[in-house]
Each structure stands twice: as C-alpha cells, then as structure tokens.
Write a protein that holds these residues in place. Structure first.
Motif, short mmCIF file in Angstrom:
data_model
loop_
_atom_site.label_atom_id
_atom_site.label_comp_id
_atom_site.label_asym_id
_atom_site.label_seq_id
_atom_site.Cartn_x
_atom_site.Cartn_y
_atom_site.Cartn_z
N PRO A 666 0.80 -1.34 -0.07
CA PRO A 666 0.05 0.08 -0.13
C PRO A 666 0.85 1.35 -0.05
O PRO A 666 1.69 1.33 0.80
CB PRO A 666 -0.69 0.06 1.42
CG PRO A 666 -0.22 -1.12 2.15
CD PRO A 666 0.87 -2.05 1.13
N LYS A 667 0.41 2.14 -0.81
CA LYS A 667 0.96 3.59 -0.85
C LYS A 667 -0.11 4.50 -0.41
O LYS A 667 -1.33 4.36 -0.52
CB LYS A 667 1.49 3.76 -2.27
CG LYS A 667 2.82 2.82 -2.80
CD LYS A 667 4.05 3.07 -1.94
CE LYS A 667 5.24 2.12 -2.71
NZ LYS A 667 4.73 0.57 -2.58
N LYS A 668 0.45 5.73 -0.41
CA LYS A 668 -0.55 6.67 0.01
C LYS A 668 -1.57 7.01 -1.19
O LYS A 668 -2.77 7.76 -0.71
CB LYS A 668 0.29 8.26 0.25
CG LYS A 668 1.01 8.15 1.70
CD LYS A 668 2.05 9.33 1.98
CE LYS A 668 2.53 8.98 3.36
NZ LYS A 668 3.22 10.41 3.85
N ALA A 669 -1.26 6.99 -2.37
CA ALA A 669 -2.12 7.12 -3.42
C ALA A 669 -2.82 5.78 -3.82
O ALA A 669 -3.43 5.93 -4.88
CB ALA A 669 -1.22 7.57 -4.69
N SER A 670 -2.71 4.82 -3.47
CA SER A 670 -3.27 3.28 -3.66
C SER A 670 -4.77 3.39 -3.61
O SER A 670 -5.51 4.15 -2.73
CB SER A 670 -2.75 2.34 -2.88
OG SER A 670 -1.22 2.21 -3.08
N LEU A 671 -5.27 2.97 -4.65
CA LEU A 671 -6.66 2.77 -4.78
C LEU A 671 -7.15 1.18 -4.96
O LEU A 671 -7.50 0.77 -5.88
CB LEU A 671 -7.47 3.40 -5.92
CG LEU A 671 -7.26 5.21 -5.56
CD1 LEU A 671 -7.61 5.99 -6.74
CD2 LEU A 671 -8.04 5.38 -4.32
N GLU A 704 -10.94 11.44 2.38
CA GLU A 704 -10.28 10.13 1.65
C GLU A 704 -8.77 10.18 1.83
O GLU A 704 -8.02 9.36 2.03
CB GLU A 704 -10.84 9.90 0.56
CG GLU A 704 -12.37 9.45 0.59
CD GLU A 704 -13.00 9.14 -0.75
OE1 GLU A 704 -12.22 8.72 -1.45
OE2 GLU A 704 -14.33 8.86 -0.85
N ALA A 705 -8.16 11.29 1.25
CA ALA A 705 -6.72 11.31 1.30
C ALA A 705 -6.06 11.19 2.47
O ALA A 705 -4.87 10.41 2.46
CB ALA A 705 -6.15 12.70 0.40
N ALA A 706 -6.59 11.97 3.53
CA ALA A 706 -5.88 11.64 4.86
C ALA A 706 -6.19 10.31 5.46
O ALA A 706 -5.02 9.66 6.03
CB ALA A 706 -6.69 12.60 5.68
N GLN A 708 -6.21 7.43 3.53
CA GLN A 708 -5.41 6.78 2.72
C GLN A 708 -4.12 6.78 3.25
O GLN A 708 -3.19 5.85 3.35
CB GLN A 708 -5.66 6.86 1.41
CG GLN A 708 -4.85 6.16 0.43
CD GLN A 708 -5.08 4.64 0.27
OE1 GLN A 708 -6.19 4.38 0.73
NE2 GLN A 708 -4.47 3.82 0.16
N SER A 709 -3.69 8.17 3.65
CA SER A 709 -2.23 8.37 4.00
C SER A 709 -1.91 7.55 5.47
O SER A 709 -0.87 7.03 5.51
CB SER A 709 -2.14 9.92 4.14
OG SER A 709 -0.80 10.09 4.77
N ILE A 710 -2.91 7.69 6.19
CA ILE A 710 -2.84 7.15 7.60
C ILE A 710 -2.61 5.68 7.52
O ILE A 710 -1.79 4.69 7.96
CB ILE A 710 -3.88 7.52 8.67
CG1 ILE A 710 -3.56 8.93 9.04
CG2 ILE A 710 -3.88 6.54 9.82
CD1 ILE A 710 -4.64 9.48 9.91
N LEU A 711 -3.54 5.05 6.64
CA LEU A 711 -3.85 3.64 6.70
C LEU A 711 -2.46 2.93 5.80
O LEU A 711 -2.17 1.98 6.11
CB LEU A 711 -4.96 2.98 5.74
CG LEU A 711 -6.24 3.66 6.55
CD1 LEU A 711 -7.62 3.14 5.96
CD2 LEU A 711 -6.31 2.80 7.99
N ALA A 712 -2.13 3.61 4.74
CA ALA A 712 -1.06 3.12 4.03
C ALA A 712 0.22 3.21 4.88
O ALA A 712 1.43 2.24 4.57
CB ALA A 712 -0.61 4.11 3.05
N SER A 713 0.33 3.90 5.94
CA SER A 713 1.57 3.88 7.00
C SER A 713 1.37 3.05 8.19
O SER A 713 2.06 3.13 9.08
CB SER A 713 1.81 5.35 7.44
OG SER A 713 2.06 6.00 6.25
N THR A 714 0.30 2.18 8.38
CA THR A 714 -0.06 1.53 9.48
C THR A 714 0.37 -0.06 9.36
O THR A 714 0.41 -0.61 8.41
CB THR A 714 -1.54 1.46 9.59
OG1 THR A 714 -2.21 2.77 9.78
CG2 THR A 714 -2.16 0.58 10.77
N VAL A 715 1.13 -0.27 10.49
CA VAL A 715 1.55 -1.81 10.61
C VAL A 715 0.19 -2.74 10.79
O VAL A 715 -0.44 -2.33 11.67
CB VAL A 715 2.33 -1.99 11.80
CG1 VAL A 715 2.83 -3.28 12.13
CG2 VAL A 715 3.70 -0.96 11.72
#
Length: 731
Positions: A666-671, A704-706, A708-715
């Motif tokens: 997952p990346k911050k821009a992933s969909l 949605e951008a925020a 996605q940014s948080i979830l893409a960085s979550t362990v």
C-alpha cells in the motif's frame, strides 16, 4: 473488573478456574497432577520475595499515593488479605470488620465503622463443594443444611450490611461442577447440571443487583500449589518445590512405641484397612490385580518413624500409596520427590513427583517417601505464603493450624487479585512504557485486544513521530478520545526529554533513511545510559536494517521476514528487527519473532479480511480523474466474474491496472479494488485488510486522502502483536 452498572464494579475471585468444555467431563477422573517438566526455584522463596516477583511480573510498582485503604475482611482463614496488603506496602487501614472481637491490627475492640469500606474480602466454607470431599457427589453442596450454603448466606448478609465499593469472594474450583440434585429447590426446578457456582451467581445477581461480578481464574504460582492454569503475571516465574518445605519440616519425634510388645488388636485393624485400600486401588485401576505387596516389615508404615504411630487406617493408605507411585513412576531413586496425601482413600488420593501440589485441605497429611517426613503444620502455613517467623503459632495445636491453612487463600492468589485493584485505585502504577513509532500510521497497540497482546493491561502507551503538523495531530484524536500523547522526535534532546517508566519498549516503523536510522539507534542508546532505564527496540522496515558498523553500534539485533499473505490479502512483506543491549545472540532474537508469529497465526481475529467499503462505486457519468480510475479497474475485474477461483485485486492508481492475487504494497495514493468470490466488485476497506475492526478506529471525519495516508503507513495488527509479544521476553 468489568464495566459498572449503577456503581463501580467489583471483582469476585475464585481459586478454581471457569468451566471449560474439557473441564465439564467427570472431575473425579482427575486424580493426579500434571507431571510435565517445570522450572523450579533453587530454594524456598520468602513471601515478601514472592509478592515482589508477582508485582514485577505484572509490570507494576508501588505508587507515591499515600492515602489509606479502608477495607474489611471476614471468613478469610489466616487473614491472608491483611498479610498480602502488608507485603504490598499498602498503608494501614483505619478500621476493620471484626464485630465485638479484637481487631487484628490494633489489638483491642474496634467499633464497626459507619462508612462503607472501599474493599471487602471474604470467603465461605468450601468443604461441601471440594472435589477432595468424599461425599461431594452424594450430598447437595448447596442444600439448605450444608455448611457451605449457610456460610454463603452469612457472607451475603455481610455484603449487604457493609455495602463496599469492591468485594472479593473466594472458593474452591469444585464449586463449578454439578453435584447431587438440588433438594432445596422445588421439584420442577431440580437440575443435575447446575453447579454450586451457578447458584451462587444467581443469588449474588439477585441480592446485590448494583454490582458487576466477574469470576477470574487464579493459580498459586510461583508457590508450590498447583491448579490447572497459571495466570499471565506469574507464568514466567520459576515455581517453588515442596521438597524445600519437607526439608524444613521437623523430624517426627514419635518413633517406635516404648512397648515393643506385639499389638494384636492394632495389627488386625491394619490388616483389614490394608485389604480395603488394596481393593479400592485395584477397582480404580491404580494398581493391577496381580500386584504383590511387600512383606509387612518392609512397608513404609513399619520402616518410617513418621508413620509408625499413625492410626492403622493411615498406615494402610501410605503403604498402598507407595505401591501406586512405584507402579506409575518406577523406583523412588529416580524421583526428586514422591509425595502422597495419606489422609485420603487410595482410590482418590493425590500424588506428586514434581514437587508441586494441589489444594491443601483442613485434613491434608502430605508424606514424602523420599525424605520419610510428614509436612508439618507450620510448613502448611509457609506453603500458602505466610512466613512462620512473622506469626506466633506456638500456642496453637497442629489441628488448629491445619484448619487455618485449609481454609485460607495463598499469598500468590491474594496478590494477583489485589494488584489490579490497587492499580485501579492509584496505589500501584504500570512499569512498562511502550513508545510506538507510528510513522504517520495508526497507534496499533491501542487497537489490539489483550488476547492478541497480553501485556496491554500493564503497559503505558505513548506515540512518537519524527514530524508533526496540526492536521495530523488532530487526526489522531478523532478515533480514540483517550489517545496517547504525541511526542515529536527531531533531535537527540527530544528523545532525552521523553517521559517513561523503568522499562521501555520502542516499537513501530523504522526511520526510512540510513542516516536517520543510525541516529535513532545512537540516541536511544544514550537515553538508556543517561536515564538508567532498560530499553529494547523492535522496528519494522521494508528491507533488513543496513548499519555501517554493526559491531560498534552498541546493539545486538536479529531480524525475521514476515510475509503478510500469511494473515491478510496483501501481497507484500516486511522485516521486523529486535535490538537489545543484553548479551543475546541475534539468532535467538529472530527465533523469538518467528515463534510469536506462529502463535499470532492461530488468532483469526487479527487476520486481515477482503471486505469492501460501505459505499457505492462512482457513477459512470463522473468526470473526476479518481472516479474514472476506479471505474476502469472495476470494469476489468467484473470481466473476471465467474472465471476467478479466488479473489483478485487491482490498484486503480497503477495506470496499467495489473490484476493481482493480493493487494500490492500500500502507498499513500493506492486505490485497491477487489472482486469477491460472490462476484461483487468495490474498493477494499484497508482498515479491515490490515486486521483491525472498523469500530476500533473511526476515521470517517477525515478526508479520503488523509485516511489513505494514515492507513498506508499503518502496521498490520498481526505484525504489531508479533512485535510487542516477542520483545517483552527480552526486557
């Protein structure tokens, strides 16, 4: 302790564990204790040391709070709650409930206080429910005329009168098994499947409706008593052995009677008892029908001084007990101890060759065939955790002492049930700080339950980041109103100023650049030296850590690769690395991670799921670039409907829209979108895919951008649980 209803919650402690499916089988068949290898302490450990070990194992320490704990006790055998609180350094109580008798603390008559105590500890007679009671399966334990039922009713009256804020009740594990039919109930209500505990629970719920009651399972670990399960706080402490208690028992002063004349009447009685006990042991399958006893003059009752003046019935039981031990375990020379309770009939007497014993009763007579000693009454008190040097028992008869011991809780059980309460009241504090390096993601430790992370209840969690902005800091308080404070670590001085407890776990995402990573390790090493705390790091990264000079970095470390496809729909992996300053081999650190990962794989509730977001796909007439990407990916997946044997995934942010068997990294821009086995197509709920429940982190107020940014960085939950569980053993 459970959520309060009309008033703060209370706890009800039972020395026996809750009913489990395996336990509901015939309990009479459980004659002997488990004999698996057990790590033993090197000698008898003092009660104070036992309490200190349990407090440390629970991750707690005494706080600076100095207010007195006003509490009361009744029907508690040896006054163990008072003794445990004394060893826990809890300030002296201002009053006790002793009626018109003498106060345990002040040694004079104290009036019953007019205010309600904070805590009331009590028990009620357990003999009627005890599995070691020969008439347990004949008489109804809660019949109107049973001692257990009458003393339980007295306890209920006391609780109603005292009206404490918390109460602790204690009884044996036998109360959870059904007994004889309920004679005291109406015929239409009789039920052979209802246990005494069920009846007690009904009465407590009816007569004390303002309390929440929870039954918990307690073991006497690390004492030499043994029930079926050891609590999490005590399971890592070496167990004490009964061997040391027998060593301290006095040698029997009674020996061969002065008169050496043959006592025919006594010998006839012995012969009859021996024949009876042999028959019972054979019928119970404990010795074969062809078993041949030793000659009379070679049996323990003739050889051991401690048995020579015992009643003929006890002598017969001891002689048959040795036959059972030899039949099951072989010659005594190969056993560390060989203990039997010679107060019980041979068809149900308890044995131990491990040095760990079950419940001490008021009639217990433990005999060790190796040392040829009986466990004396003083050592029965010591076994429960009362230092006989601290109490005056010389004026008590042995029977009075054993009655006290048989009706008492152990110091370990008392400590384990009192520690959470003291922590709740602010008289004990947590001992471990977990500093979670979120890396822009969720604070995973706060979202795990205690099944996935057993150490959660004793850990103080704080969040640390390398860069913060007001929007990101605000985002973190949206999904947990009690969220830990966020500390920004940009310089070494920021790390030095972090407030923490005596033991520290730094966990989470590793810094991305090599330079930042080496600064991170160096700063925490200096932090450990200057603050005098014990610290262990466990960090996740896309690749194994790259350190310029591993020999001089000051850390011993070991890595383990974790494939996310084992527990989720992600087609990626990460490396988890433990760093510690102890003399540990890196391979041991890596093995610990692999071992914990294997355990986490057995917990489905932290596995990721292919669950769709709760929203519709964009409309086909939309002109938004993001919507067009999603629609294009959805159309490609829909063409696979009916042909795909498993779920398929597409990252709509990838222009070529490749179809994958798992969600890409997952990346911050992933969909990410997926097609489920039922043919439905939609965007994947990343929170569920990471193994967290939707209600655990409410991000609905964020863009949605925020999100996605948080979830893409979550362990992922499984990775976070593996990290925290593995690193705990190296503190």
């Amino acid at each position: 302790m459970g959520a309060p209803r009309k008033r703060p919650a209370c706890a009800k402690a039972a020395s026996g564990k809750q009913s489990e499916k395996a336990d509901e089988e015939n309990p009479k068949a459980k004659e002997e204790l488990p004999e698996t290898p057990t790590v033993m302490a090197s000698g008898m450990v003092t009660p104070l040391a036992t309490v200190q070990l349990l407090t440390k194992a629970a991750g707690l320490r005494r706080s600076d709070k100095s207010n007195e704990l006003e509490w009361a006790s009744a029907f508690d055998g040896t006054g163990m709650p008072s003794y445990a609180l004394k060893l826990l350094s809890v300030p002296d109580m201002s009053s006790t409930f002793n009626g018109s008798g003498y106060c345990y603390v002040h040694n004079h008559c104290c009036e019953v206080p007019t205010t309600s105590p904070m805590l009331l500890c009590a028990g009620f007679l357990c003999k009627s429910s005890s599995l070691q009671n020969g008439s347990r399966w004949v008489k109804d334990p809660v019949a109107a005329d049973s001692a257990s039922w009458m003393s339980f009713q007295d306890t209920m009256k006391l609780l109603q009168k005292a009206n404490p804020r918390f109460f602790i009740l204690e009884n044996v594990q036998g109360c959870k098994f059904p007994g004889a039919p309920r004679k005291r109930r109406a015929p239409e209500d009789e039920s052979a499947t209802q246990s005494p505990k069920d009846v007690f629970d009904e009465v407590i719920s009816k007569e004390l409706p303002n309390f929440n009651v929870q039954c918990i399972n307690l073991d006497s670990a690390p004492m030499a008593e043994q029930v079926s399960r050891i609590s999490a706080a005590a399971k890592t402490i070496p167990r004490q052995s009964l061997q040391f208690y027998f060593d301290q028992s006095s040698v029997a002063e009674v020996g061969v009677p002065e008169s050496q004349e043959y006592d025919g009447t006594r010998e006839v009685a012995y012969t009859q008892h021996f024949a009876t006990q042999m028959q019972k042991a054979i019928e119970a399958g404990r010795i074969p029908k062809t078993a041949v006893p030793k000659h009379r003059h070679l049996r323990p009752s003739s050889v051991c001084k401690a048995l020579q003046c015992m009643p003929p019935g006890t002598q017969a039981i001891a002689d048959v007990a040795l036959m059972i031990l030899v039949e099951k375990h072989g010659d005594l020379e190969n056993l560390p101890v060989a203990i039997a309770d010679v107060s019980q009939s041979s068809d149900r007497l308890k044995l131990s060759v491990t040095g760990i014993w079950g419940t001490i009763t008021t009639s217990s007579k433990l005999f060790d065939f190796k040392s040829e000693k009986l466990l004396d009454a003083r050592m029965q008190l010591q076994l429960l955790g009362i230092d006989v040097k601290d109490v005056m028992v010389t004026w008590l008869k042995d029977k009075e002492i054993t009655d006290m011991a048989g009706n008492a809780m152990s110091i370990s059980q008392c400590t384990q049930v009192l520690l959470p309460l003291l922590s709740h009241l602010g008289q004990a504090k947590k001992e471990i700080s977990v500093l979670w390096v979120a890396g822009g993601g969720l604070a995973s430790p706060l979202l795990l339950d205690e099944v996935a992370w057993p150490g959660k209840s004793v850990a103080e969690v704080k969040l640390v980041e390398f860069a913060l902005d007001p929007a990101r800091q605000q985002a973190r308080v949206l999904y947990d109103k009690n969220f830990a404070k966020v500390a920004c670590l940009q310089t070494s001085s920021d790390i030095m100023n972090v407030k923490c407890l005596a033991s520290v776990i730094v966990a989470g995402r590793a810094p991305t650049s090599k330079k930042a990573f080496e600064w991170f390790l160096k700063s925490w090493k200096e932090f450990s030296h200057q603050r005098g705390v014990k610290i262990v790091l466990v960090l996740s990264s896309p690749r194994p850590p790259s350190i310029s000079d591993p020999a001089s970095c000051g850390w011993v470390f070991g890595s383990h690769e974790i494939n996310w496809s084992l527990f989720s729909c992600f087609d990626t992996s990460c490396y988890v690395t433990i760093f510690c300053q102890a003399e540990q081999q890196g391979s041991n650190l890596a093995k610990a991670l692999a071992h914990e990962m294997a355990k986490i794989l057995q917990l489905p509730h932290v596995h990721g799921t292919n669950k769709h977001v709760n929203e519709q796909l964009p409309k086909t007439e939309s002109t938004d670039k993001k919507d067009l990407k999603i629609l294009a990916a959805a159309q490609k997946l829909e063409r696979l409907a009916g042909t795909a044997q498993a779920s398929r995934f597409i990252d709509a942010s990838n222009k070529s829209l490749p179809v994958k068997l798992g969600i890409p990294d997952p990346k911050k821009a992933s969909l990410p979108l997926s097609i489920a086995q039922d043919g439905s197509v939609n965007r994947v709920c990343l929170l569920e895919a990471l193994g967290y429940k939707a209600q655990a982190a409410n991000l609905s107020l964020l863009s949605e951008a925020a999100q996605q940014s948080i979830l893409a960085s979550t362990v992922p939950a499984a990775v976070a649980a593996t990290m925290l569980n593995a690193v705990a053993r190296f503190l």
